[in-house]
Structures are given as C-alpha cells and as structure tokens.
Design a protein around this motif. Structure first.
Motif, short mmCIF file in Angstrom:
data_model
loop_
_atom_site.label_atom_id
_atom_site.label_comp_id
_atom_site.label_asym_id
_atom_site.label_seq_id
_atom_site.Cartn_x
_atom_site.Cartn_y
_atom_site.Cartn_z
N ILE A 107 0.75 -1.34 -0.12
CA ILE A 107 0.06 -0.04 -0.03
C ILE A 107 0.57 1.26 -0.18
N SER A 108 1.91 1.31 0.86
CA SER A 108 2.75 2.58 0.90
C SER A 108 3.43 2.65 -0.26
N SER A 109 3.59 1.70 -1.20
CA SER A 109 4.54 1.85 -2.41
C SER A 109 3.73 2.60 -3.36
N SER A 110 2.37 2.12 -3.59
CA SER A 110 1.53 3.07 -4.55
C SER A 110 0.84 4.14 -3.77
N PHE A 111 0.57 4.07 -2.66
CA PHE A 111 0.07 5.26 -2.07
C PHE A 111 0.89 5.92 -0.79
N PRO A 112 2.00 6.33 -0.99
CA PRO A 112 2.89 6.73 -0.04
C PRO A 112 2.26 7.69 0.83
N TYR A 113 1.26 8.69 0.60
CA TYR A 113 0.54 9.52 1.20
C TYR A 113 -0.50 9.25 2.05
N LEU A 114 -0.91 7.98 1.90
CA LEU A 114 -2.52 7.47 2.47
C LEU A 114 -2.35 7.41 3.75
N LYS A 115 -3.56 7.66 4.51
CA LYS A 115 -3.77 7.62 5.94
C LYS A 115 -4.43 6.36 5.97
N PHE A 116 -3.80 5.51 6.69
CA PHE A 116 -4.06 4.15 6.93
C PHE A 116 -3.63 3.29 8.08
N ASP B 134 -6.81 0.42 -12.69
CA ASP B 134 -5.76 -0.48 -12.61
C ASP B 134 -4.55 0.06 -12.39
N LEU B 135 -3.89 -0.35 -11.33
CA LEU B 135 -2.66 -0.08 -11.01
C LEU B 135 -1.41 -1.05 -11.26
N LEU B 136 -1.69 -2.30 -11.63
CA LEU B 136 -0.92 -3.33 -11.77
C LEU B 136 0.23 -3.01 -13.04
N LYS B 137 1.32 -3.14 -12.69
CA LYS B 137 2.40 -2.97 -13.73
C LYS B 137 2.40 -4.04 -14.69
N THR B 138 2.43 -3.90 -15.99
CA THR B 138 2.54 -4.62 -16.92
C THR B 138 4.02 -4.97 -17.69
N PRO B 139 4.28 -6.00 -18.26
CA PRO B 139 5.82 -6.01 -18.73
C PRO B 139 5.89 -5.07 -19.95
N TYR B 140 4.79 -4.36 -20.23
CA TYR B 140 5.03 -3.15 -21.55
C TYR B 140 4.98 -1.94 -20.82
N SER B 141 4.69 -1.69 -19.68
CA SER B 141 4.47 -0.27 -18.97
C SER B 141 6.11 0.33 -19.10
N PHE B 142 5.97 1.51 -19.30
CA PHE B 142 7.35 2.43 -19.24
C PHE B 142 7.32 3.18 -18.09
#
Length: 383
Positions: A147-156, A373-381
């Motif tokens: 969670i912190s990796s994708s939402f480093p600012y999130l209150k949780f 969708d936040l999943l990284k794909t093999p083709y994402s830059f």
C-alpha cells in the motif's frame, strides 16, 4: 555464362535460406521470452509481492474541514505504522476494506477510485483488515509495504484478523471464494477498529467509485438503525434460505413483523457504536453455528447479515451499489447496469474485471474498471 547464372541463383537461394532460418530462430526466441513473461504474470497472481504503479497524490479542496486539530480524538498506534496516528474525528471519512492476495489488484483499484473522486481525499482514513499470516510477514509482500509503495501519502492502519478462529464458524457455500475467512471479517469490524471510530463505510474489493464517498458516508442512520445499504425488495428474498429454514416455524418467525428485503453487504455504512452496544457479532456467529448443524442457507457471509439486519436498515440510493456486474455465481455472464444514475460500480458475482481483461474476454462494462488498474505490465514504461 550459363554456369555463372546457375551459381548466382544458387547463392541467392542460399542467402534466402539463411535469412529464413535466422528469422525463424528469432521468432522462436521471442516466443520463448513471451512464454516466460506470461508465466511470470500468472505466478504474480498467486505469489506476492506484486508490482503496482504509484498513484498520483490527491489534495483537499479549499473548503474541506481540518481533521488534525482535534487532539482529543487522536490515538497513537505502533511506531512502525506509516501514519503513526489515526484521526478519529467525525470530520474524517473512515473506510474499511479487506486486503486478500487473490483480490489485491481489485483493492488497489478501489482505493484509487475513492481518492480520485473525493473532494476531500486527505480526510479519508482507510482501515485495512488482513489475515494474521499476512500481517506477520517481514518481506516486501507485507500489505503495508504494498500500500505504501503505491499510496505513500495515504492515511491508513492495518488490523490483523484471526482468520483461523473465524474459519471454525464457516460452512461451505455455492462458491469456494465465498468461504474465505476474510470474507467474514466485516462481521468483526466493531471489535477490530478503535472504539473512537463510530461510523465506517465498508467496501468490497471488486468495485470502483465514480462519485464522492463523502456523500455515501453522510447517509443518516435514524432511530436504532445499525447499518445502511441499498435494498432490493423486488428480489426473491425466500431464495436466500433453504426449505429447511422456511419449513421450521421457530426459524422462519425470525422475519415476522419485519419488511425484510435483500441487500448486498459489499457496500455498507455502519454505526459501529450501536453494533458494539447491540452485540450483533455474537448474533451472527450464533446463526453460523446453527448453519453448521442444519443447512439453512447456501450463500456465504450474506445470509447471517440478512437474518440479523434485514428489514431494520436505513435506505441508500441504488446508485451507490450497481452490483452484479460479475455475473451470476455459476457462469459469470456479462450484465448491464441497472436503470438510473451510477455512483459505484460493483463486480459482485463470479467474474472479476481484471481476470476477464487478462484473458482477453472482457465484458463491456469492464472497460470502466480498467482506468483504475495500477498493476504494472511487462510493457509499461517508467518515467
């Protein structure tokens, strides 16, 4: 002269043969690489950590109230929590969700949709329920790290759930996914969350919001109502329980003097204080224990909620749960939206949008989930 032409044709054929052989080898290598990549993607569906992109940060609009100036309602948690304090002010919007490995991709999309459409995203506090084993992890697969990796600012805050204890109450249902102990964690929210949190919005992982969650959180709970949810009184309520239940007068009398209607437990506004005072978790467990002795329902964690609350809940507009987009529980057929406005899209049912998109067999409405969708794909830059 004739000999030269024959030799020239031979050389041309030889070069053509070598080119084709080289091209075929390249295709084979590429195919092998593609196969390896696909396997890695499939393995990532069952083996954490998964790679998710970092979501953009969202900020409050100027008219949002402050939730940091009420020192009375601040509770300190362990120091290693990303946000070491949880603000319990009623000005905050509290959202509870479970984080399950099988549905993590959906959870990440749901979180993003909540933040993106909120006018006061910095006033939202997430309460994530995870299994004890996941909470004990010390690797990058820990839910906090993901969670912190994708939402480093999130209150949780993250709450370990003793899923093995809950498993003792669970009986098999029509779909194995419904038997996951975390699916029953919503029944234990009042015990898991701090007592200062009086009201929470519970959300499933297979949905996205397209409206401000503050409007949903502001749903009034008049009288003694413990929870609010959209009701569907046109549904065949008797179908949610077995003939054994309805033929037993001591059981069917449960709904006497109650206008009981079906409601979906994937989107609920809950008054935790009233739940605690009423001891409703114990009532739910009692029904689950009875279910293990005599089969009175077929559908996972929903029927106990209906038995305890149906007919006594506060209404919510249907726009806040356009449910059933995952199709039925057997074939997962594509479905259309219900008539009327839409504030929340819910892929309840067998089919999940990320699975159908990955298999190149999406339903039309799955395209509305894909932008979150936040999943990284093999083709994402990466920038």
């Amino acid at each position: 002269m004739m000999l030269k032409q024959v030799l020239l044709q031979f050389l041309l054929l030889l070069l053509l043969f070598l080119f084709v052989s080289s091209f075929t080898t390249t295709i084979t290598v590429v195919a092998a690489v593609t196969t390896t990549t696909s396997t890695s993607i499939l393995n990532s569906e069952t083996n954490l950590p998964r790679q998710f992109r970092e979501a953009p940060e969202f900020y409050n609009s100027p008219n949002c109230p402050s939730i940091t100036n009420d020192d009375v309602n601040v509770i300190d948690f362990e120091e290693n929590e990303k946000n070491s304090t949880i603000i319990c002010s009623e000005k905050a919007v509290h959202v509870a969700m479970t984080l399950d490995a099988a549905y993590l991709r959906g959870s990440m999309a749901a979180i993003l949709s909540v933040l993106q459409h909120s006018s006061c995203p910095q006033n939202i506090i997430f309460h994530f329920i995870v299994s004890v084993s996941a909470a004990a992890s010390t690797t990058a697969s820990h839910p906090r790290a993901i969670i912190s990796s994708s939402f480093p600012y999130l209150k949780f805050h993250i709450y370990p759930f003793n899923d093995s204890a809950a498993a003792g109450f669970i009986s098999t249902s029509i779909r194995s996914a419904l038997d996951c102990p975390l699916n029953y964690a919503r029944s234990y929210l009042p015990a898991l969350l701090p007592t200062c949190v009086r009201k929470v919005v519970y959300l499933d992982s297979d949905l996205v919001l397209v409206d401000d969650i503050a409007h949903l959180a502001a749903t009034p709970l008049p009288g003694a109502a413990v929870l609010a949810a959209p009701e569907y009184c046109n549904a065949n309520f008797t179908a949610y329980f077995t003939p054994t239940f309805w033929s037993n007068p001591s059981l069917s009398v449960t709904f006497a003097n109650r206008k009981a209607c079906y409601f979906n437990t994937g989107v609920m506004v809950i008054d935790l204080a009233r739940w605690r005072d009423g001891g409703y978790t114990t009532e739910i467990e009692e029904w689950m224990e009875l279910q293990k002795r005599m089969r009175i329902y077929e559908l996972g964690s929903l029927p106990p909620f209906l038995l305890v609350f149906a007919g006594n809940i506060a209404p919510v507009d249907h726009r806040w749960n356009q449910h059933g987009l995952g199709g039925d529980n057997f074939r997962g057929l594509c479905r259309d939206l219900h008539p009327g406005p839409v504030s929340l899209l819910h892929w309840s049912g067998k089919g999940k949008p990320w699975v159908r998109l990955d298999s190149n067999r999406p339903c039309p409405l799955d395209a509305l989930w894909a932008p979150y969708d936040l999943l990284k794909t093999p083709y994402s830059f990466e920038s």
